[in-house]
Design an enzyme around this catalytic site. Structure first.
Site, PDB file in Angstrom:
ATOM      1  N   PRO A  88      62.516  28.043  30.735  1.00  0.00           N
ATOM      2  CA  PRO A  88      61.430  28.010  31.732  1.00  0.00           C
ATOM      3  C   PRO A  88      61.365  29.271  32.575  1.00  0.00           C
ATOM      4  CG  PRO A  88      62.472  25.882  31.615  1.00  0.00           C
ATOM      5  CD  PRO A  88      63.285  26.798  30.731  1.00  0.00           C
ATOM      6  N   CYS A  89      60.163  29.836  32.637  1.00  0.00           N
ATOM      7  CA  CYS A  89      60.012  31.124  33.315  1.00  0.00           C
ATOM      8  C   CYS A  89      59.502  30.986  34.743  1.00  0.00           C
ATOM      9  CB  CYS A  89      59.061  32.023  32.531  1.00  0.00           C
ATOM     10  SG  CYS A  89      57.363  31.414  32.464  1.00  0.00           S
ATOM     11  N   GLN A  90      58.993  29.809  35.140  1.00  0.00           N
ATOM     12  CA  GLN A  90      58.396  29.683  36.476  1.00  0.00           C
ATOM     13  C   GLN A  90      59.332  30.112  37.600  1.00  0.00           C
ATOM     14  OE1 GLN A  90      58.331  27.361  34.104  1.00  0.00           O
ATOM     15  NE2 GLN A  90      56.457  26.155  34.139  1.00  0.00           N
TER      16      GLN A  90
END
Length: 364
Positions: A88-90
């Site tokens: 996950p990049c958020q």
């Protein structure tokens, strides 16, 4: 001669960008691609994934945090050579609050370490936003490398790769981490975007990859449904350069598309998303058309449309068949936009995998 088998585990699979690339590479090089399992939480992404890949004999991990809570679950996974994942990049994105590894989603990174400690695959290939290198003054990046090297026992290499360098006309810069288990790491490894990009010039001619010079090269559809065209009311907003609190240059008709976003279905200004006018697409010489200085008030009178879900997927390296299978399975346009924006670029992964095999870094 018996075929070699590349066994891999795809974490945070999305719609299967890593898997698609590995399948294509394996098919082009007489290798058997065997995915032993995958993890994904989004039910719509899973629907697209399962409509395009046969997962009947694979471990469906589901929520990776729940799965890795019990070491018996990890031990039950079949052995595999390569672990892949766009974690996950958020937590690290410039668009978010940038809490990094303090964010609950960021902590999911450590579930990768949990699996590596038990299964000890030879190789790891991970992807994330480029901002992860500078996040928290570089401390987040250093912690990721430290965890992989000191805790899990791997030697780590990384670089920033731009999708547009690998046959897909989209400026999408992402960090890729390649890790090799220390006990099999013998010789120096070159893992640099420029080196892999240069090799890719020759690679494109002998693969089953979909490649395009720019968006006009059989990527944008000539005719699309009226629903993709912007209303007269929204066009001035889309074309606006912003307000006094938010200023940026909004331009349409980009030959090399801006990076796709998971929220592109909402339509942002033309400094963030991709829009194209009929005047450009249907011009006898579109390149010549781009040289004209057309005022915004004139552009606002043109017929302007957004990308279709098919075009968005093609910008990530997925083909028409992939799109058709997903729509046949009942996946909505809204979800397909989101999935394309979240996907890893197939061609970039393919080129990396090719390099690692070509240089005898990955051995089966």
């Amino acid at each position: 001669m018996e075929k070699k088998t590349l066994r891999h585990l795809e974490l945070f699979a999305g719609i299967g960008g890593f898997r698609k690339a590995i399948d294509l590479y394996s098919n082009d090089n007489n290798i058997i691609s065997k995915c032993v399992g995958f993890s994904e939480n989004d039910k719509f992404a899973i629907k697209t994934y399962k409509s395009n890949f046969d997962t009947s004999s694979e471990v469906e991990i589901g929520d990776i945090k729940d799965f890795t809570c019990d070491v018996a679950n990890i031990k039950s996974l079949p052995d595999f050579d390569l672990l892949t994942g766009g974690f996950p990049c958020q937590p690290f994105s410039m668009m978010g609050k940038q809490k990094g590894l303090d964010d609950s989603r960021g902590n999911i990174f450590y579930n990768i370490i949990d699996i590596l400690l038990v299964k000890k695959p030879k190789y790891v290939l991970l992807e994330n936003v480029r901002n992860i290198k500078s996040h928290d003054k570089g401390r987040t990046y250093k912690e990721i490398v430290r965890s992989l090297e000191d805790d899990a026992g791997y030697k780590v290499f990384s670089d920033i790769f731009n999708t547009s360098d690998f046959g897909l006309p989209q400026n999408r810069r992402r960090v890729f981490f390649f890790a090799i288990r220390k006990d099999i790491f013998k010789n120096p490894i070159v893992f640099e975007s420029d080196v892999i990009k240069d090799a890719n010039v020759h690679l494109k001619k002998s693969t089953s990859l979909e490649t395009y010079k720019n968006v006009l090269d059989k990527l944008l559809e000539e005719r699309v449904d009226e629903k993709y065209y912007l209303s007269e009311r929204i066009k001035p907003t889309i074309l606006s350069n912003g307000t006094k609190n938010f200023k940026s240059k909004s331009e349409i008709n980009q030959l090399i598309a801006r990076p796709l976003t998971a929220t592109m279905v909402k339509m942002h200004r033309a400094c963030q998303d991709n829009y194209y006018s009929d005047e450009f697409l249907k011009h006898p010489n579109p390149i010549e058309y781009l040289e004209k200085d057309i005022p915004k008030e004139v552009q606002a009178k043109h017929r302007i449309r957004k990308l279709t879900p098919l075009e968005a997927l093609k910008l990530q390296g997925f083909d028409d068949s992939f799109y058709l299978k997903a729509t046949k399975a009942g996946v909505s346009n809204h979800q397909l936009y989101k999935q394309a924006g979240n996907a890893v670029s197939v061609n970039t992964v393919y080129s990396i995998i090719h390099h690692l095999f070509e240089k005898n870094i990955i051995k089966l």
